[in-house]
Design a protein around this motif. Structure first.
Motif, PDB file in Angstrom:
ATOM      1  N   THR A   1       0.868  -1.180   0.000  1.00  0.00           N
ATOM      2  CA  THR A   1       0.000   0.000   0.000  1.00  0.00           C
ATOM      3  C   THR A   1       0.904   1.229   0.000  1.00  0.00           C
ATOM      4  O   THR A   1       1.753   1.383   0.879  1.00  0.00           O
ATOM      5  CB  THR A   1      -0.917   0.021   1.239  1.00  0.00           C
ATOM      6  N   SER A   2       0.755   2.090  -0.984  1.00  0.00           N
ATOM      7  CA  SER A   2       1.607   3.272  -1.115  1.00  0.00           C
ATOM      8  C   SER A   2       1.633   4.085   0.176  1.00  0.00           C
ATOM      9  O   SER A   2       0.591   4.321   0.783  1.00  0.00           O
ATOM     10  CB  SER A   2       1.125   4.154  -2.265  1.00  0.00           C
ATOM     11  N   GLY A   3       2.825   4.501   0.568  1.00  0.00           N
ATOM     12  CA  GLY A   3       3.007   5.329   1.758  1.00  0.00           C
ATOM     13  C   GLY A   3       3.206   4.555   3.042  1.00  0.00           C
ATOM     14  O   GLY A   3       3.614   5.118   4.050  1.00  0.00           O
ATOM     15  N   HIS A   4       2.912   3.268   3.037  1.00  0.00           N
ATOM     16  CA  HIS A   4       3.045   2.452   4.243  1.00  0.00           C
ATOM     17  C   HIS A   4       4.346   1.669   4.230  1.00  0.00           C
ATOM     18  O   HIS A   4       4.810   1.239   3.182  1.00  0.00           O
ATOM     19  CB  HIS A   4       1.898   1.446   4.355  1.00  0.00           C
ATOM     20  N   MET A   5       4.907   1.457   5.404  1.00  0.00           N
ATOM     21  CA  MET A   5       6.061   0.586   5.544  1.00  0.00           C
ATOM     22  C   MET A   5       5.610  -0.699   6.211  1.00  0.00           C
ATOM     23  O   MET A   5       4.585  -0.735   6.888  1.00  0.00           O
ATOM     24  CB  MET A   5       7.147   1.282   6.346  1.00  0.00           C
ATOM     25  N   THR A   6       6.391  -1.755   6.033  1.00  0.00           N
ATOM     26  CA  THR A   6       6.050  -3.060   6.575  1.00  0.00           C
ATOM     27  C   THR A   6       7.314  -3.833   6.916  1.00  0.00           C
ATOM     28  O   THR A   6       8.398  -3.483   6.443  1.00  0.00           O
ATOM     29  CB  THR A   6       5.192  -3.855   5.561  1.00  0.00           C
ATOM     30  N   THR A   7       7.174  -4.863   7.735  1.00  0.00           N
ATOM     31  CA  THR A   7       8.297  -5.773   7.991  1.00  0.00           C
ATOM     32  C   THR A   7       8.178  -7.031   7.138  1.00  0.00           C
ATOM     33  O   THR A   7       9.015  -7.911   7.229  1.00  0.00           O
ATOM     34  CB  THR A   7       8.369  -6.163   9.483  1.00  0.00           C
ATOM     35  N   THR A   8       7.148  -7.107   6.307  1.00  0.00           N
ATOM     36  CA  THR A   8       7.022  -8.224   5.378  1.00  0.00           C
ATOM     37  C   THR A   8       8.022  -8.014   4.250  1.00  0.00           C
ATOM     38  O   THR A   8       8.003  -6.968   3.588  1.00  0.00           O
ATOM     39  CB  THR A   8       5.590  -8.295   4.801  1.00  0.00           C
ATOM     40  N   ALA A   9       8.910  -8.984   4.047  1.00  0.00           N
ATOM     41  CA  ALA A   9       9.977  -8.844   3.062  1.00  0.00           C
ATOM     42  C   ALA A   9       9.425  -8.441   1.705  1.00  0.00           C
ATOM     43  O   ALA A   9       8.405  -8.958   1.241  1.00  0.00           O
ATOM     44  CB  ALA A   9      10.764 -10.141   2.945  1.00  0.00           C
ATOM     45  N   GLY A  10      10.091  -7.493   1.079  1.00  0.00           N
ATOM     46  CA  GLY A  10       9.694  -6.997  -0.229  1.00  0.00           C
ATOM     47  C   GLY A  10      10.905  -6.518  -0.997  1.00  0.00           C
ATOM     48  O   GLY A  10      12.042  -6.642  -0.542  1.00  0.00           O
ATOM     49  N   SER A  11      10.661  -5.922  -2.152  1.00  0.00           N
ATOM     50  CA  SER A  11      11.780  -5.529  -3.001  1.00  0.00           C
ATOM     51  C   SER A  11      12.352  -4.160  -2.681  1.00  0.00           C
ATOM     52  O   SER A  11      13.450  -3.851  -3.089  1.00  0.00           O
ATOM     53  CB  SER A  11      11.345  -5.571  -4.466  1.00  0.00           C
ATOM     54  N   ALA A  12      11.640  -3.325  -1.960  1.00  0.00           N
ATOM     55  CA  ALA A  12      12.125  -1.980  -1.640  1.00  0.00           C
ATOM     56  C   ALA A  12      12.543  -1.933  -0.172  1.00  0.00           C
ATOM     57  O   ALA A  12      11.763  -1.561   0.700  1.00  0.00           O
ATOM     58  CB  ALA A  12      11.055  -0.941  -1.949  1.00  0.00           C
ATOM     59  N   THR A  13      13.773  -2.321   0.102  1.00  0.00           N
ATOM     60  CA  THR A  13      14.296  -2.376   1.467  1.00  0.00           C
ATOM     61  C   THR A  13      14.613  -0.971   1.960  1.00  0.00           C
ATOM     62  O   THR A  13      15.404  -0.254   1.361  1.00  0.00           O
ATOM     63  CB  THR A  13      15.577  -3.228   1.528  1.00  0.00           C
ATOM     64  N   MET A  14      13.976  -0.564   3.057  1.00  0.00           N
ATOM     65  CA  MET A  14      14.155   0.770   3.623  1.00  0.00           C
ATOM     66  C   MET A  14      15.333   0.774   4.587  1.00  0.00           C
ATOM     67  O   MET A  14      15.385  -0.048   5.501  1.00  0.00           O
ATOM     68  CB  MET A  14      12.882   1.198   4.353  1.00  0.00           C
ATOM     69  N   LEU A  15      16.252   1.683   4.376  1.00  0.00           N
ATOM     70  CA  LEU A  15      17.377   1.877   5.284  1.00  0.00           C
ATOM     71  C   LEU A  15      17.255   3.249   5.933  1.00  0.00           C
ATOM     72  O   LEU A  15      16.664   4.159   5.356  1.00  0.00           O
ATOM     73  CB  LEU A  15      18.707   1.788   4.524  1.00  0.00           C
ATOM     74  N   GLY A  16      17.812   3.405   7.122  1.00  0.00           N
ATOM     75  CA  GLY A  16      17.812   4.696   7.792  1.00  0.00           C
ATOM     76  C   GLY A  16      16.560   5.015   8.572  1.00  0.00           C
ATOM     77  O   GLY A  16      16.339   6.160   8.942  1.00  0.00           O
ATOM     78  N   VAL A  17      15.713   4.005   8.841  1.00  0.00           N
ATOM     79  CA  VAL A  17      14.488   4.211   9.611  1.00  0.00           C
ATOM     80  C   VAL A  17      14.378   3.114  10.650  1.00  0.00           C
ATOM     81  O   VAL A  17      14.529   1.933  10.338  1.00  0.00           O
ATOM     82  CB  VAL A  17      13.224   4.170   8.718  1.00  0.00           C
ATOM     83  N   GLN A  18      14.153   3.509  11.893  1.00  0.00           N
ATOM     84  CA  GLN A  18      13.935   2.534  12.962  1.00  0.00           C
ATOM     85  C   GLN A  18      12.669   2.926  13.710  1.00  0.00           C
ATOM     86  O   GLN A  18      12.515   4.073  14.130  1.00  0.00           O
ATOM     87  CB  GLN A  18      15.108   2.504  13.932  1.00  0.00           C
TER      88      GLN A  18
END
Length: 166
Positions: A118-135
């Motif tokens: 869902t656009s704008g949401h982050m998740t811990t479900t593995a996906g192709s767009a790995t987010m770095l720099g956010v905790q």
């Protein structure tokens, strides 16, 4: 939601609201309270507080989808207030205690984060767009489709975007 105020000398900057008329040059950067860093943008579509957004080099932002976030020329930031389509305002791309929007059940803070389906949401479900720099500060077993969390953001970026040396 936390209210933020500018620490830099940008007269009239208000990080806690949006406008229908442009007030600053797109891409203008500012420093704020709680160690926050901000960028002035034009939001091409509506998004809610905490949404991850992808910002183009021209200062146009949109809720981050996997495909949009994977574009190497995009800056990742987080809307700290709701935007209507075609609004102008400030998005945070660094700082403490920022609002971050998460999808459904999210594991503990030590788990990797990804741009959600869902656009704008982050998740811990593995996906192709790995987010770095956010905790994020805590996980959730909430059954809601989306919830907000407090996060620490330091140079948010997609770790596996098609980046090249220039």
């Amino acid at each position: 939601m936390t209210s933020y105020y500018p620490n830099s000398s940008i007269a009239g900057a208000n990080f806690n609201s949006t406008n229908t008329a442009q007030q600053f040059t797109l891409g203008t950067k500012a420093l704020g309270s709680s160690g926050t860093q901000w960028m002035y943008v034009y939001m091409s579509g509506a998004c809610s507080a905490g949404s991850a957004v992808a910002v183009s080099q021209t200062g146009t932002a949109a809720a981050a989808s996997i495909a949009l976030a994977m574009t190497p020329t995009k800056t990742i930031a987080f809307a700290q207030t709701a935007f209507s389509a075609a609004d102008y305002g400030w998005v945070a791309n660094g700082g403490l205690a920022l609002t971050v929007q998460m999808s459904a059940t999210t594991a503990a803070v030590t788990t990797a984060l990804y741009i959600g389906t869902t656009s704008g949401h982050m998740t811990t479900t593995a996906g192709s767009a790995t987010m770095l720099g956010v905790q994020i500060s805590a996980g959730s077993s909430a059954t809601a489709t989306v919830w907000t969390n407090e996060g620490v953001v330091t140079w948010p970026r997609i770790g596996n975007a098609n980046l090249t040396d220039s």
